[in-house]
Design an enzyme around this catalytic site. Structure first.
Site, mmCIF file in Angstrom:
data_model
loop_
_atom_site.group_PDB
_atom_site.id
_atom_site.type_symbol
_atom_site.label_atom_id
_atom_site.label_comp_id
_atom_site.label_asym_id
_atom_site.label_seq_id
_atom_site.Cartn_x
_atom_site.Cartn_y
_atom_site.Cartn_z
ATOM 1 N N ASP A 183 -9.509 1.032 -5.854
ATOM 2 C CA ASP A 183 -8.136 0.712 -6.262
ATOM 3 C C ASP A 183 -7.989 0.873 -7.776
ATOM 4 O O ASP A 183 -7.008 1.436 -8.276
ATOM 5 C CB ASP A 183 -7.793 -0.739 -5.901
ATOM 6 C CG ASP A 183 -7.796 -0.983 -4.402
ATOM 7 O OD1 ASP A 183 -7.540 -0.027 -3.649
ATOM 8 O OD2 ASP A 183 -8.062 -2.129 -3.987
ATOM 9 N N GLY B 29 -11.007 2.453 2.880
ATOM 10 C CA GLY B 29 -12.086 2.625 3.852
ATOM 11 C C GLY B 29 -11.704 2.105 5.226
ATOM 12 O O GLY B 29 -12.122 2.653 6.252
ATOM 13 N N LYS C 258 -4.429 6.482 -2.881
ATOM 14 C CA LYS C 258 -5.699 5.830 -2.577
ATOM 15 C C LYS C 258 -5.758 5.558 -1.078
ATOM 16 O O LYS C 258 -4.871 4.932 -0.503
ATOM 17 C CB LYS C 258 -5.838 4.529 -3.362
ATOM 18 C CG LYS C 258 -7.228 3.908 -3.247
ATOM 19 C CD LYS C 258 -7.291 2.852 -2.176
ATOM 20 C CE LYS C 258 -8.681 2.265 -1.997
ATOM 21 N NZ LYS C 258 -8.640 1.010 -1.200
ATOM 22 N N GLY D 256 -15.861 1.007 1.740
ATOM 23 C CA GLY D 256 -16.575 -0.266 1.901
ATOM 24 C C GLY D 256 -17.200 -0.456 3.287
ATOM 25 O O GLY D 256 -18.412 -0.703 3.380
ATOM 26 N N LYS E 197 -5.506 -3.924 -6.323
ATOM 27 C CA LYS E 197 -4.373 -3.007 -6.119
ATOM 28 C C LYS E 197 -3.208 -3.407 -7.023
ATOM 29 O O LYS E 197 -2.632 -2.583 -7.742
ATOM 30 C CB LYS E 197 -3.880 -3.052 -4.660
ATOM 31 C CG LYS E 197 -4.806 -2.400 -3.668
ATOM 32 C CD LYS E 197 -4.174 -2.426 -2.262
ATOM 33 C CE LYS E 197 -5.174 -2.841 -1.206
ATOM 34 N NZ LYS E 197 -6.428 -2.115 -1.203
HETATM 35 P P1 ADP Z 1 -8.213 -1.798 1.484
HETATM 36 O O1 ADP Z 1 -9.298 -1.259 2.356
HETATM 37 O O2 ADP Z 1 -6.922 -1.068 1.694
HETATM 38 O O3 ADP Z 1 -8.601 -1.879 0.024
HETATM 39 P P2 ADP Z 1 -8.292 -4.749 1.405
HETATM 40 O O4 ADP Z 1 -8.771 -5.551 2.573
HETATM 41 O O5 ADP Z 1 -9.197 -4.649 0.225
HETATM 42 O O6 ADP Z 1 -7.899 -3.294 1.992
HETATM 43 O O7 ADP Z 1 -6.878 -5.326 0.889
HETATM 44 C C1 ADP Z 1 -5.802 -5.581 1.801
HETATM 45 C C2 ADP Z 1 -5.796 -7.043 2.251
HETATM 46 O O8 ADP Z 1 -5.324 -7.900 1.195
HETATM 47 C C3 ADP Z 1 -4.842 -7.342 3.362
HETATM 48 O O9 ADP Z 1 -5.352 -7.018 4.641
HETATM 49 C C4 ADP Z 1 -4.606 -8.867 3.206
HETATM 50 O O10 ADP Z 1 -5.449 -9.595 4.048
HETATM 51 C C5 ADP Z 1 -5.016 -9.153 1.778
HETATM 52 N N1 ADP Z 1 -3.958 -9.850 1.017
HETATM 53 C C6 ADP Z 1 -4.170 -10.881 0.169
HETATM 54 N N2 ADP Z 1 -3.021 -11.331 -0.360
HETATM 55 C C7 ADP Z 1 -2.020 -10.589 0.174
HETATM 56 C C8 ADP Z 1 -0.581 -10.600 0.019
HETATM 57 N N3 ADP Z 1 0.073 -11.468 -0.782
HETATM 58 N N4 ADP Z 1 0.126 -9.668 0.717
HETATM 59 C C9 ADP Z 1 -0.501 -8.790 1.520
HETATM 60 N N5 ADP Z 1 -1.856 -8.741 1.711
HETATM 61 C C10 ADP Z 1 -2.616 -9.637 1.050
HETATM 62 MG MG MG Z 2 -10.118 -3.082 -0.857
#
Ligand code: ADP
Ligand code: MG
Length: 322
Positions: A216, A63, A60, A99, A275
């Site tokens: 995800d 974005g 995966k 996104g 995720k």
């Molecule tokens: P993606 O575009 O890869 O889906 P997201 O922003 O949706 O990214 O998800 C990743 C984010 O999740 C990280 O940048 C972090 O801020 C957040 N996050 C929340 N809880 C945790 C955790 N326990 N460990 C790591 N990241 C976390």
């Molecule tokens: Mg995300």
């Protein structure tokens, strides 16, 4: 003829007498070392190449990662890794989000993006925009980047051959869907023909209505449906943290049960929740292992798959490596 006869010193290679020879000898030594290092890297990859030949790996690509970083062209490097995996006999499947790109087009069209619990409220106009961006922009970008290296990638939407069946999550969110079924036939067909499927995460219900589904969640569902060896999330953080504000709290390995507890106590939040939920579900349903990796590190996929070094967070069903 003895090397030292005509007055030429026989020790040139070992004791360079002037700067010019010294630098040449140094270059030689460095070159030999780096050639050995490169050979060692390839040899290190051998058991992994053998082990993963013919195995499916679902990746995966977020974005945020698509937006690229200052240090390297993230998309180009990602495409190289995927093609290399394919060329050594693995079966990569790419699932992507988009996104930030959706929010950007909505902004350009003068439409305000609205989120509830991290999910985009998706009315009829918004689902059209989501589809335009995912199927019309992000998906062909990834396909094109991969196909710079050969004719491998084929873009599919979850609507194609009803790959992703969707049900509405919550009427208040509009056309936001959950995966109700995966029909992997289009993917197994493409994989059997040695293509690399690139999946845009639009789902469809029984009436033909399109839904926006979290990428995800889709990656996990597809990994399960294909019986993948690995499920890999490339994101914008080095892995799961025990304390999200503390970079030193990286969790290198975890199990489905441990992660369930971390979700329950709030350690896992925001975009990490879908995720981790998908990792837990996937490893409990036949996927060999799941990884959460930092997509900002160049060639992180190759480092994870083909080297002995552990990187990011690895999730197994019970800590036992199959
Ligand atoms: P993606 O575009 O890869 O889906 P997201 O922003 O949706 O990214 O998800 C990743 C984010 O999740 C990280 O940048 C972090 O801020 C957040 N996050 C929340 N809880 C945790 C955790 N326990 N460990 C790591 N990241 C976390
Ligand atoms: Mg995300």
């Amino acid at each position: 003829m003895p090397a030292a006869s005509a007055g030429a010193p026989a020790t040139y290679l070992f004791e360079p007498r002037d700067a010019r020879w010294r630098s040449l000898c140094e270059v030689d030594v460095v070159t030999v070392d780096s050639v050995h290092a490169r050979a060692a890297t390839l040899v290190e990859a051998l058991p992994y190449i053998r082990r993963f030949a013919g195995r499916t790996v679902v990746v995966k690509y977020g974005g945020n990662a698509l937006a690229g970083t200052a240090e390297h062209d993230a998309l180009e490097v990602f495409a190289q890794d995927i093609v290399l995996m394919r060329l050594v006999g693995m079966r990569p499947v790419v699932v992507h989000g988009g996104g930030p790109q959706i929010s950007s087009l909505m902004g350009r069209l003068g439409k305000q993006a609205e989120f509830r619990d991290g999910l985009r409220v998706t009315d009829a106009e918004t689902i059209d925009i989501v589809r335009m961006v995912l199927v019309g922009q992000v998906n062909p970008q990834l396909v094109a980047a991969i196909n710079v290296h050969g004719n491998y990638a084929v873009g599919v939407s979850g609507e194609d051959a009803a790959l992703l069946r969707a049900t509405p999550r919550d009427p208040a969110l509009g056309f936001v869907g959950d995966v109700s079924a995966v029909n992997p036939r289009i993917l197994t067909g493409l994989l059997a023909d040695e293509f690399i499927p690139v999946v845009a995460t639009i789902g469809v219900d029984g009436t033909g209505q399109a839904y926006n589904i979290n990428a995800d969640t889709v990656a996990g569902a597809i990994a399960e449906a294909l019986g993948a060896e690995k499920l890999v999330y490339l994101t914008d953080i080095e892995g799961l943290r025990r304390d999200v504000r503390d970079a030193a709290s990286l969790i290198r390995q975890s199990t489905a049960d441990e992660l369930e507890a971390l979700v329950a106590d709030g350690t896992i939040a925001g975009g990490m929740i879908p995720k981790v939920a998908s990792c837990i579900h996937a490893v409990r349903n036949g996927v060999g292992r799941a990884h959460i990796l930092d997509g900002r590190i160049a060639h992180v996929l190759l480092l994870e798959i083909f080297t002995d070094e552990g990187i990011g967070t690895m999730v197994t069903v019970n800590g036992v490596l199959k």
